[in-house]
Structures are given as C-alpha cells and as structure tokens.
Scaffold this motif. Sequence first.
Motif, PDB file in Angstrom:
ATOM      1  N   ASP A 154      15.900 109.503  73.508  1.00 17.70           N
ATOM      2  CA  ASP A 154      16.338 108.678  73.040  1.00 17.70           C
ATOM      3  C   ASP A 154      15.282 107.113  72.909  1.00 17.70           C
ATOM      4  OD1 ASP A 154      17.545 107.624  74.943  1.00 17.70           O
ATOM      5  OD2 ASP A 154      19.562 108.521  73.887  1.00 17.70           O
ATOM      6  N   ILE A 155      15.833 106.178  73.827  1.00 14.92           N
ATOM      7  CA  ILE A 155      14.934 104.953  73.782  1.00 14.92           C
ATOM      8  C   ILE A 155      14.337 105.241  75.817  1.00 14.92           C
ATOM      9  CG2 ILE A 155      16.370 103.732  72.320  1.00 14.92           C
ATOM     10  CD1 ILE A 155      18.084 103.419  74.449  1.00 14.92           C
ATOM     11  N   CYS A 160      16.067  99.816  77.029  1.00 16.22           N
ATOM     12  CA  CYS A 160      17.753 100.126  77.490  1.00 16.22           C
ATOM     13  C   CYS A 160      17.770  99.249  78.218  1.00 16.22           C
ATOM     14  CB  CYS A 160      17.615 100.991  78.230  1.00 16.22           C
ATOM     15  SG  CYS A 160      19.749 101.311  78.918  1.00 16.22           S
ATOM     16  N   SER A 213      18.528 110.651  79.225  1.00 18.16           N
ATOM     17  CA  SER A 213      19.099 109.441  77.681  1.00 18.16           C
ATOM     18  C   SER A 213      19.896 108.194  78.086  1.00 18.16           C
ATOM     19  CB  SER A 213      20.128 110.472  76.934  1.00 18.16           C
ATOM     20  OG  SER A 213      20.297 109.450  76.113  1.00 18.16           O
ATOM     21  N   SER A 215      20.538 105.830  75.594  1.00 18.90           N
ATOM     22  CA  SER A 215      21.021 105.095  74.435  1.00 18.90           C
ATOM     23  C   SER A 215      22.573 105.069  74.934  1.00 18.90           C
ATOM     24  CB  SER A 215      20.733 105.790  73.075  1.00 18.90           C
ATOM     25  OG  SER A 215      21.151 107.197  72.682  1.00 18.90           O
ATOM     26  N   THR A 219      25.179 101.943  74.799  1.00 19.66           N
ATOM     27  CA  THR A 219      26.822 102.031  73.648  1.00 19.66           C
ATOM     28  C   THR A 219      27.611 101.645  74.753  1.00 19.66           C
ATOM     29  OG1 THR A 219      25.270 103.219  71.992  1.00 19.66           O
ATOM     30  CG2 THR A 219      28.120 102.749  71.522  1.00 19.66           C
TER      31      THR A 219
END
Length: 345
Positions: A154-155, A160, A213, A215, A219
Amino acid sequence: MAVALGFEGSANKLGIGVVRDGEILSNCRRTYITPAGEGFLPKETAQHHREHVLSVLKEALEGAGVKPQDVDVICYTKGPGMGAPLATVAVVARTVAQLWNKPLLGVNHCIGHIEMGRLITGAKNPTVLYVSGGNTQIIAYSRKRYRIFGETIDIAVGNCLDRFARVLKVSNDPSPGYNIEQLAKKGKKYVPLPYCVKVFDLHINIGLGMDVSFSGILTYIEERIGKLKKDGYTPEDLCFSMQETVFAMLVETTERALAHCGSTEVLIVGGVGCNLRLQEMMGEMCKERGAKLFATDERFCIDNGVMIAHAGAEMFKAGVQMKWEDCTITQRYRTDDVETVWRDD
C-alpha cells in the motif's frame, strides 16, 4: 574520464550533482518544506523546483569547478516520482542537453539510490532495503536486473511516517522523519501497534513473507490518537512505538531475503535509511547472521543529484543511449524494468 551532471526532482528535494569517474565533485540540494501538519502537493513542489533549479545548477557547476564543455553526459530522474516535479526538472535537463549539445540519459530513481550506496559504502553484491517517502522495496541483483523480492502493498514507510507526523503536528523542518527519530529517543512506553508482514501469496500459492503493509498502522493511530493521549502516552512514546514496529517489519523481511539469497551484505538506501535506530536494528540482525551492514548518512540517503549523475555515468560508460523521444518521465518506473548492463557480476 567521464563527467556526468545529474538532476533529481522526483519529490520535495531538488538536487543537482556532478561526478567524475566515481569521484563526487559537487552535491547541491534544496528542500521544499511545508508547515507542520501539511504535506507537499505536486503543483507547489514543482513551483519550488522551478524557482531554484537555475541557482542550484550554477552552485553545482561552480562547486565542481567544471564548465559546460567539460560535461560528457546530462542525467535526470526519469521516475518513479510525482508527475509535476519530475516533469519540471526533466524539462530543464532536456533544455541544458540541447543548449550544450550533450547526450541525455533518464535514470531510474531507485537504481540511483542503489548505485550511490554501493559507491559510497563499497558493498559488492548486497541485499538492498530501499526505504523512502515513496518507495519500500527489498531488492537483490541477479542476471542483469535488480529483482524485487518484497515491497509495500500500500503506502511506503516514509509516507507512513510523514503522515504520522502530520497527526502529531510534528515539524517538517528539516524533515518529519528526522523529527520523529529525535522524539522517539525520549519515548519510554511502547504502544502495541498492528504488525503486518504478508506471509502468503494466494496468486502463486507460496509463502513469501517479504511484503509489508503500513496503512493499517497509520489508520490505527489516527483513530485512537485522542484515547492514547488520555491513557498517558506522550508524543515521544508514540514516535518510539511507531519506529520500533515499522522497523521490526523491515528487518524481518530483509532477513528473510538475506537468507533466501545466501547473501552476506545488507545495504540500506533511501531517505528513511539514514535513521540511526533502523541502522541499529538492522545491524543486530546482520551480526546474528554473520552478515555486514552498509549504510550512508543524509548526504547520500536523502534524494540527491549526485546519485543520478553516478548511475547515469555508469550507464553512459556501458554504452547506453536514449532516443530523444524516450527522454520523458515515467511516474511508475519499476526498479526491475531496467537492464543493468553496467554490471557484469
């Protein structure tokens, strides 16, 4: 002896550097810094590069003690990166190449980092952890290409950390990652955070364990920041916890690639690579495996023009040529898209 001039502008750093056969003659840089809590947007970043590129070019040439007639090849970042900043700097490189009647080469940004790291540290054939604001990849060389063994799904880790810094309103000067690193040194309490290493690939039905990952971690922090502060966790604690978690993921996946490749060297490149805690954690893993860690400081980890000049010089000496119509930009320019004709090992 080949003299190469390199232009870098894939994100918020504008860099121009000059090399002569592996010798760094100049390495000049300007960084676009936004207020705390804000990121950098393509339009404003491109405007920053337009405003400073000619003065940085003059500084790089004067610092290197070279004149246009001394330059053998012009190199620029072809990608990956942000479209508007990439295009802005590419236009300048194309213009300079035409005015000076010099060959022009587009360089893969990721490979620029790798070749710069190999030059500075002396690493021969390392397993590479490439960590920056826009990229997170675990790479090893095989048969004329840098092969990607694992990457973020993802990012990027740098993205991040940058977005985490915005949540905490951490200053962007000189960079969010640097300020997080300094705050983390004062952290005392660890906050358990999501830890996401992808251990199975359904498409090819084998366990890899080298993709990550980030993300979900971001979150988790964004949704709970108020409660965590009420529970007594300080910004320093949160920075400490974030670093420990994401760096542990990177060390785990790099160790798996190191074992898979039977390598005895690890090279960390990219802007996040100058984080001393990441280097410390990776160094411990390497020590346990009988491997050697190679890393550089902010002069060469953070995006710079000299890495583009050096990688372009290697391409030039190997006989690589680019048609004028191919001297464009490619925002999604994969590391493994490039044939490394300059390597013969």
